[in-house]
Design a protein around this motif. Structure first.
Motif, short mmCIF file in Angstrom:
data_model
loop_
_atom_site.label_atom_id
_atom_site.label_comp_id
_atom_site.label_asym_id
_atom_site.label_seq_id
_atom_site.Cartn_x
_atom_site.Cartn_y
_atom_site.Cartn_z
N VAL A 1 -8.28 12.16 -8.58
CA VAL A 1 -7.94 13.21 -7.64
C VAL A 1 -6.54 12.96 -7.06
CG1 VAL A 1 -8.65 14.44 -5.56
CG2 VAL A 1 -10.38 13.40 -7.04
N GLY A 2 -5.64 13.87 -7.30
CA GLY A 2 -4.28 13.76 -6.79
C GLY A 2 -4.13 14.37 -5.42
N GLY A 3 -4.86 13.84 -4.45
CA GLY A 3 -4.82 14.36 -3.08
C GLY A 3 -5.77 15.53 -2.90
N GLN B 1 -1.48 6.38 -1.90
CA GLN B 1 -2.86 6.70 -1.53
C GLN B 1 -3.53 7.32 -2.75
OE1 GLN B 1 -2.97 8.59 2.41
NE2 GLN B 1 -1.45 7.14 3.13
N CYS B 2 -3.30 8.63 -2.96
CA CYS B 2 -3.92 9.21 -4.16
C CYS B 2 -3.27 8.69 -5.43
CB CYS B 2 -3.91 10.74 -4.11
SG CYS B 2 -2.38 11.53 -4.65
N ASP C 1 0.84 -1.19 0.00
CA ASP C 1 0.00 0.00 0.00
C ASP C 1 0.89 1.26 0.00
OD1 ASP C 1 -2.65 0.87 -0.20
OD2 ASP C 1 -2.77 1.38 1.92
N ARG D 1 -6.31 -1.88 -2.87
CA ARG D 1 -7.09 -0.83 -3.53
C ARG D 1 -7.46 -1.27 -4.95
NH1 ARG D 1 -6.00 4.09 -1.05
NH2 ARG D 1 -4.51 3.72 0.62
N CYS E 1 0.59 12.51 0.40
CA CYS E 1 -0.21 11.62 1.23
C CYS E 1 0.65 11.04 2.35
CB CYS E 1 -0.81 10.49 0.40
SG CYS E 1 -1.92 11.06 -0.89
N GLN F 1 -3.17 5.99 6.59
CA GLN F 1 -3.73 7.28 6.99
C GLN F 1 -2.98 7.85 8.19
OE1 GLN F 1 -6.31 9.23 5.59
NE2 GLN F 1 -5.80 7.86 3.92
N TYR G 1 -0.82 9.97 -7.24
CA TYR G 1 -0.33 10.94 -8.23
C TYR G 1 1.19 10.88 -8.36
CZ TYR G 1 -0.35 15.23 -10.99
OH TYR G 1 -0.21 16.14 -11.99
N PHE H 1 -7.12 16.80 1.02
CA PHE H 1 -6.80 17.28 2.37
C PHE H 1 -7.59 18.53 2.76
CE2 PHE H 1 -2.85 15.68 0.25
CZ PHE H 1 -2.93 14.40 0.73
N VAL I 1 -10.27 10.29 -2.89
CA VAL I 1 -9.18 11.27 -2.98
C VAL I 1 -7.85 10.66 -2.53
CG1 VAL I 1 -10.76 13.22 -2.66
CG2 VAL I 1 -9.68 12.18 -0.66
N GLY I 2 -7.85 9.33 -2.40
CA GLY I 2 -6.65 8.65 -1.92
C GLY I 2 -6.87 7.99 -0.57
#
Lengths: 174, 758
Positions: B236-238, A105-106, A102, B20, A159, B656, A108, B240, B485-486
């Motif tokens: 969506v690249g983040g 996250q996003c 993992d 994911r 992230c 997270q 990018y 927050f 959004v991640g």
């Protein structure tokens, strides 16, 4: 625009083993050429100033920020982008490790992280020291966690998936 | 944006580390972020922004811009067909400035051209005559200053009064604290593609946190019925918090309407810093009094938040900052006054932690001062005051759900410490290899902090989420407009569907406005709200399937259950044992539901009321090494225990937590947008520093699982708590190492190496 026509040049690019013949403004960066002209949008434009690493590609196997290179200057190199690293059903071990740990996250920054890591492993293989290598004359580099963090510090991840990115790379190193 | 993501795992139910569904496309570079979109015949949009923090607009001349080859349209406020204002909660922000500009970066005009460079040249060719005014830049002066906006300069003033605020214990500690302006700094800049549709409407693909709220604002400003504005989530690249407010959405749609061509807008990194809201800078004063043993007697706070030029979510950030200003501690007597004001600084709004971050920095510094004044260990003083279920918040609300404050404190404190610095690798000293002035001077410090906040929206907001589930021959399809959004909502949606339906294959339809709103991917709310909606939709389909099987076999559906992917009967006399995929051949079950949490209520004139749905807490212990000569630091380790309710995907929860700690570390040690005369001086990743892999410490985490009653699967949102108390824990460790007051974040090298750190 007439002033743009005056600056067009024929450009030949070799990307992921394919040859492309393009006519581009000299001022086009490699990143824009990849994204806008070759539809290879895996390389991301996070800053366009060489600060974030999201556009990292490989030129002859060495990592580089595609946003800091003009496409005309990339003609003599074999360019590898994330699209050339692995494909569905045939993932590069690093791609699989990013999924398993993992390490995103996003997502990018992920293509840049993976391209950077692929080339970084080759640098280690070639014995290149880093700023944290204790003894630069000691032979093979031990790619431990601190070496990995140092060598991957040019790729930002907002992230904050760094813990898992480092774990993914360490997993591939074994 | 993957159209449909499939998983063929036989496992992957709730509680497992399911992968994911978008992980494969993301590692292959195939996932389409909003900046990767392209349409035939599209034009490039670009925004002209104000260079002044306060100025009157005398005239705008677009003639020269229109003459530039390749330019198709130039639009200003005069071209807006309907509403001229927008705003997340209150429409106080002009789509384009008309008579005045109120911050550096405020949109004044937008251009569509056939090439980004032509659009840039056109923006430069727009002649705007400004008459600069004296800007209002000091938030402390804002409330009394002449209004800089028809709505006035105060977004909200909230007073919470409980017990006897004049009560005093024998021990009194007092302090003033400041929090700098942090930026969300997501990696994928704002981007969207607006496509004019044949029916006179617009299709907009955009990276956002809340599709339906964007849609409403676009529709209002374009004079279209909401159903004529169709939004789809671009990758969506983040986010927050920075994608809760509209950025380019209305501009792109207006240009598309005007040119009848698809319009793509992608912000540069600099424009991204100018084009979204930031975390509110804060000035906070607090005074605590306690008995000699450290038990709190009274609490007073004054909190000043600079909301910048427009309201965004300031109203609710003030509420959070004030409601949670005392931290997760019991105190009977309190007076907390929060105010959010309008200035000519850049607008501020949502960022991960939403008001709780700023006050946590202050209340945790105060708890350490109190510990010292009482001669009690910092961990012990927090335990003595820890809130628990059944206690009252400052707002009088009785905590009915779980809130294991004492447990997260104990669990975080019990995690192992890193090796002492003497035996550590010299390469890992503060500042990196070889940069330490004198290794013998390096000092280690340990700091502790606890934080809490609410989950979901508050104060009576009628929040909800819609989801649809379709089941056909063992294939489930889930539709929900929740913005991924991640954070991993898409993973959870699949896990929930697999758990309820017992099927392996779960498709996720694209997130768009063809279904009802899922609300915003903010306030740590999607696991609960949209997770709840997906669970409810899947349960409705499950019931329909079992009814179908029961009817066919002439039995009571209450006897049927789904276990391990098979429909079986609880009555041994029935011989029913069918794979879900074979239980109803050819039959399609489809259910669409809305999910709501329990009702909350507004706060009264004393700031009292049952305003919050649920609460969440976390504790952090930070270990730092400091080079006091150069002010260089290294965060060696952050240990944390977090109240998660129930971990639906432990690996994603840890992600997270680690990511939230990274952002908390950023605020503690490096991140600040610096302003001069209202202008951001550092809108780049060279000058606005965010943590790299080198800055990221070792993270030890304990997940405290006490299922939350009323929450789907007992799970709490996990995204925000890690950013709340990680910052004060790190600064407490820096204080321990340096002996300096360090009352302001971010702590800069000069704060440690020079001056007194005040």
């Amino acid at each position: 625009m007439p002033e743009r026509v005056a600056t067009l040049s024929p450009i030949r690019l070799s990307v992921n083993g394919r040859e492309y013949q393009l006519e581009l403004d000299h001022r086009t960066t490699l990143l824009d050429a990849l994204r806008e002209n070759l539809d290879l949008t895996g390389s991301k434009k996070g800053c366009d100033h060489g600060q974030c690493g999201a556009c990292t590609v490989m030129l002859d196997g060495r990592r580089a920020n595609a946003c800091l290179i003009f496409a005309v200057a990339a003609q003599t190199h074999d360019i590898t982008t994330i699209e050339g690293v692995g494909a569905a059903g045939n993932l590069h071990p690093l791609q699989q490790a990013f999924i398993d740990h993992d390490g995103l996250q996003c997502g990018y920054c992920t293509p840049g992280q993976i391209c950077s890591a692929v080339a970084m492993l080759a640098e280690v293989e070639a014995g290149w020291p880093s700023a944290v290598t204790p003894d630069v004359a000691a032979g093979p580099v031990d790619l431990d966690e601190s070496e990995t963090r140092e060598r991957m510090s040019g790729n930002l991840c907002r992230c904050g998936a760094y813990v898992n990115i480092v774990a993914a790379i360490q997993d591939v190193v074994g | 944006m993957s159209d449909i993501a499939t998983t063929h795992a036989t496992k992957g139910t709730i509680g497992e580390n399911a992968s994911r569904p978008d992980g494969g496309p993301k590692v292959r570079g195939e996932f389409a972020f909003s900046g990767d979109l392209w349409a035939d015949g599209m034009l490039w949009g670009r925004t002209l922004r104000s260079p002044h923090p306060a100025a009157r607009i005398i005239a705008i001349d677009i003639a020269a811009a229109l003459r530039i080859p390749g330019v198709h349209a130039v639009v200003t406020a005069a071209d807006l067909p309907a509403s001229v204002n927008y705003g997340l909660e209150w429409r106080d922000q002009p789509v384009f400035a008309t008579d005045v500009v109120r911050y550096v970066g405020e949109p004044v005009a937008a251009v569509a051209a056939d090439h980004p460079e032509a659009a840039r040249q056109a923006c430069e060719a727009i002649d705007v005559q400004y008459e600069p005014q004296v800007p209002l830049l000091d938030p402390a002066e804002a409330a009394a200053a002449p209004p800089i906006h028809p709505d006035g300069n105060v977004f909200r003033q909230l007073t919470i009064r409980t017990g006897d605020p004049s009560a005093r214990g024998p021990i009194v500690v007092e302090g003033a604290y400041e929090v700098g302006m942090q930026d969300q700094a997501f990696m994928g800049p704002e981007a969207g593609l607006a496509i004019p549709a044949d029916d006179g409407g617009i299709d907009l693909i955009v990276s956002t946190q809340w599709l339906h709220n964007d849609r409403l604002q676009v529709a209002e400003c374009l004079g279209l019925a909401p159903e004529k504005v169709r939004l789809s989530l671009g990758g969506v690249g983040g986010a927050f918090g920075a994608r809760e407010d509209v950025s380019l959405q209305i501009h792109a749609c207006l240009l598309a309407q005007r040119t009848a061509r698809p319009i793509k807008i992608v912000y540069s990194r600099e424009e991204s810093f100018l084009g979204h809201v930031h975390r509110h800078p804060a000035r906070i004063w607090m005074r605590h009094s306690a008995e000699a043993d450290g038990r709190l007697v009274s609490f007073e706070a004054r909190i000043l938040l600079d909301g910048g030029a427009y309201r965004s979510s300031s109203y609710h950030v003030v509420a959070n900052a004030t409601c949670f200003s005392a931290g997760p501690y019991k105190v009977e007597n309190a007076l907390a006054e929060g105010i959010g004001v309008r200035t000519n600084n850049p607008p501020c709004g949502a960022m991960r932690g939403f008001g709780a971050v700023q006050v946590c920095f202050a209340h945790e510094a105060q708890m350490d001062k109190l510990a010292e004044a009482c001669g009690v260990d910092p961990v012990e003083i927090r335990l003595r005051n820890a809130l628990a279920t059944g206690d009252r918040l400052l707002t009088g609300q009785v905590i009915e759900g779980t809130l294991p404050v004492a447990r997260v404190i104990r669990e975080a404190a019990a995690l192992p410490l890193p090796p002492s610095p003497e035996i550590a690798d010299p390469m890992t000293r503060p500042g990196g290899a070889g940069r330490t002035a004198d290794a013998a001077h390096v000092r280690r410090g340990i700091g502790f902090a606890v934080g809490f906040k609410n989950l979901m929206y508050a104060e009576g907001y009628m929040d909800g989420s819609a989801a649809r589930c379709r089941l056909s021959d063992g294939l489930a399809t889930v539709t929900c407009a929740a913005a991924e959004v991640g954070q991993g909502f898409v993973t959870l949606a699949q896990q929930i569907a697999r758990t309820v339906l017992g099927v392996e294959d779960v498709l996720l339809a694209p997130a768009d406005t063809s279904i009802g709103s899922a609300g915003s991917s903010s306030a740590s709310r999607q696991t609960w709200m949209s997770g709840g909606a997906v669970e409810k939709a899947c349960q409705a389909v499950r019931a329909a399937l079992l009814q179908h099987v029961a009817d066919r076999h002439g039995i009571d559906p209450a006897q049927l259950t789904i276990t391990d992917g098979r429909v079986t009967s609880t009555d041994a006399r029935d011989s029913i044992d069918l794979a879900v995929a074979d239980a109803a051949p050819g039959v399609v079950f489809e259910e669409e539901v809305e999910y709501h949490h329990r009702i909350t209520h507004p706060l009264d004139d004393d700031g009292q009321g049952d305003a919050h749905v649920s609460l969440v807490c976390a504790a952090h212990r930070a270990v730092v090494d400091v080079d006091p000569d150069l002010g260089l630091i290294r965060v060696v380790q952050v240990a944390t225990a977090q109240d998660v309710g129930r971990a639906l995907n432990p690996l994603q929860v840890l992600g997270q937590i680690e990511g939230g700690i990274a952002q908390g570390l950023g605020l503690a040690t490096m991140e600040e947008l610096t302003l001069r005369n209202g202008r951001i001086l550092n809108p780049s990743f060279t000058d606005y520093l965010i943590p790299t892999a080198l800055d990221m410490p070792e993270v030890l985490a304990t997940l405290v699982e006490e299922p939350e009653p009323g929450a789907p699967f007992g799970a709490k949102g996990v995204g925000e708590p890690p950013t709340i108390s990680s910052t004060p824990a790190i600064v407490a460790a820096l204080r321990a190492a340096t002996g300096k007051a360090l009352n302001r974040v971010p702590v800069r090298p000069q704060d440690i190496a020079l001056g007194d750190g005040e």
